[in-house]
Enzyme design. Structure first.
Site, PDB file in Angstrom:
ATOM      1  N   GLU A   1      -1.947  -7.391   7.663  1.00  0.00           N
ATOM      2  CA  GLU A   1      -0.682  -7.160   8.444  1.00  0.00           C
ATOM      3  C   GLU A   1      -0.638  -7.858   9.742  1.00  0.00           C
ATOM      4  O   GLU A   1      -1.763  -8.148   9.996  1.00  0.00           O
ATOM      5  CB  GLU A   1      -0.344  -5.536   8.644  1.00  0.00           C
ATOM      6  CG  GLU A   1       1.083  -5.471   8.914  1.00  0.00           C
ATOM      7  CD  GLU A   1       2.080  -5.789   8.332  1.00  0.00           C
ATOM      8  OE1 GLU A   1       2.512  -7.102   8.154  1.00  0.00           O
ATOM      9  OE2 GLU A   1       2.710  -5.018   7.505  1.00  0.00           O
TER      10      GLU A   1
ATOM     11  N   HIS B   1       0.758  -1.317   0.054  1.00  0.00           N
ATOM     12  CA  HIS B   1       0.134   0.104  -0.116  1.00  0.00           C
ATOM     13  C   HIS B   1       1.009   1.189   0.051  1.00  0.00           C
ATOM     14  O   HIS B   1       2.276   1.272   0.328  1.00  0.00           O
ATOM     15  CB  HIS B   1      -0.979   0.124   1.165  1.00  0.00           C
ATOM     16  CG  HIS B   1      -0.219  -0.148   2.461  1.00  0.00           C
ATOM     17  ND1 HIS B   1       0.422   1.081   3.040  1.00  0.00           N
ATOM     18  CD2 HIS B   1       0.047  -0.992   3.234  1.00  0.00           C
ATOM     19  CE1 HIS B   1       0.896   0.500   4.311  1.00  0.00           C
ATOM     20  NE2 HIS B   1       0.901  -0.552   4.316  1.00  0.00           N
TER      21      HIS B   1
END
Length: 242
Positions: free
Chosen positions: A88, A9
Site C-alpha cells: 500500500e 484484503h
C-alpha cells in the site's frame, strides 16, 4: 488473452477504526469479520485455475492469501511471489494516526501530496504499474491472481481504464471503490490492450454481509463504468485516505 484477478484484503482493525495503516508492518491485522470475508473469497475463487500469485507481503494480504490457498482445488503447487512493489501507499509519519488527522494534513492536489517520509498516490501508481508492466505481464502466465490493497487496486484500475487516479476515488459508477475482499477482473490481449474489466465485486459475501454487491463493469467503447444489478455497496464517494 491475459486475465488479472485483482483482490483486496479482508477487513482490518485499522479499516474498522479509521486508522492509517499504509506500509507499517505493525498495522493491519485482520478482524474476525475480515478473516470470514477472506474465507468466503477463497471459496469463490476455488475453481479458478491460477497460474501464479503475486501478493503484497504485508500481513493483511498474506492472511487473505492464506485463506484463498486453503480452498484451492487439485494437487498442483501454485507459485507465489511476494512483491514489495505491491505494498500500500507509504504514508510516512501519518502511519498509525487517525484518518481525520491524515485528511487534515493534505495540502494541494491530494494525488500529488506527500506526507513527511512517505509517497503520493501518483508515486504509488507509478511504482505498481511499472512492476506490473515489467514483471507481471511479461512472465508468460495467462491466469494471474494479485492480492493487494485499496490504493494499489485503484492505481491499477485507473491506469488500465485511463480515468485518472483522482477519479478512482469517486463514487461507484464514476470511480472505482474497493470494498474489503472485492474482486476486480481485468482481461487484456497479448499487446496489453484492455478487452474487459469488472470492479468491486463482493457478491461472494452475499448472505452474510448486507453490503455485498456485484460492483461495476467498464464499457470499453464508451470509456465509462456501469453499475451492475444487485450493486448495494460502495455507493459513497471515497476520500483518498482509506
Amino acid at each position: 488473452m491475459i486475465r488479472l484477478t485483482l483482490v483486496r484484503h479482508g477487513e482490518t482493525y485499522n479499516n474498522r477504526d479509521f486508522i492509517v495503516q499504509g506500509q507499517d508492518p505493525t498495522q493491519g491485522r485482520l478482524t474476525e469479520k475480515g478473516i470470514r470475508q477472506a474465507d468466503l473469497l477463497g471459496k469463490a475463487l476455488k475453481p479458478v485455475p491460477f497460474d501464479i500469485v503475486y501478493s503484497s507481503p504485508l500481513e493483511r494480504c498474506a492472511m487473505t492469501l492464506g485463506k484463498i490457498l486453503e480452498h484451492r482445488e487439485g494437487t498442483r503447487t501454485l507459485p507465489l511471489v511476494f512483491a514489495s512493489e505491491l505494498k500500500e501507499v507509504h504514508l510516512g509519519v501519518l502511519q498509525g494516526r487517525p484518518h481525520s488527522e491524515w485528511k487534515a494534513s493534505i495540502q494541494g492536489d491530494p494525488m500529488k501530496w506527500r506526507p513527511k517520509g512517505g509517497e503520493s498516490w501518483l508515486d504509488l501508481q507509478d511504482r505498481v504499474m511499472d512492476y506490473i508492466q515489467r514483471t507481471v505481464l511479461t512472465g508468460g502466465q495467462r491466469e494471474i491472481l494479485i492480492v493487494a490493497h485499496g490504493g494499489v487496486n485503484r492505481g491499477v484500475l485507473s491506469a488500465m481504464t485511463g480515468i485518472g487516479m483522482g477519479t478512482a476515488w469517486k463514487e461507484a459508477g464514476v470511480g472505482t471503490p474497493q470494498e474489503n475482499t472485492c474482486v476486480n477482473t481485468i482481461e487484456l490481449d497479448d499487446q496489453g490492450n484492455l478487452l474487459a474489466c469488472t470492479a468491486n465485486n463482493t457478491a461472494h459475501l452475499a448472505g452474510e454481509f448486507p453490503e455485498a454487491g456485484h460492483g461495476q463493469r467498464w464499457i470499453v467503447a464508451e470509456r465509462r463504468w456501469e453499475l451492475l444489478d444487485g450493486n448495494r455497496g460502495g455507493s459513497r464517494e471515497f476520500i483518498p485516505v482509506g
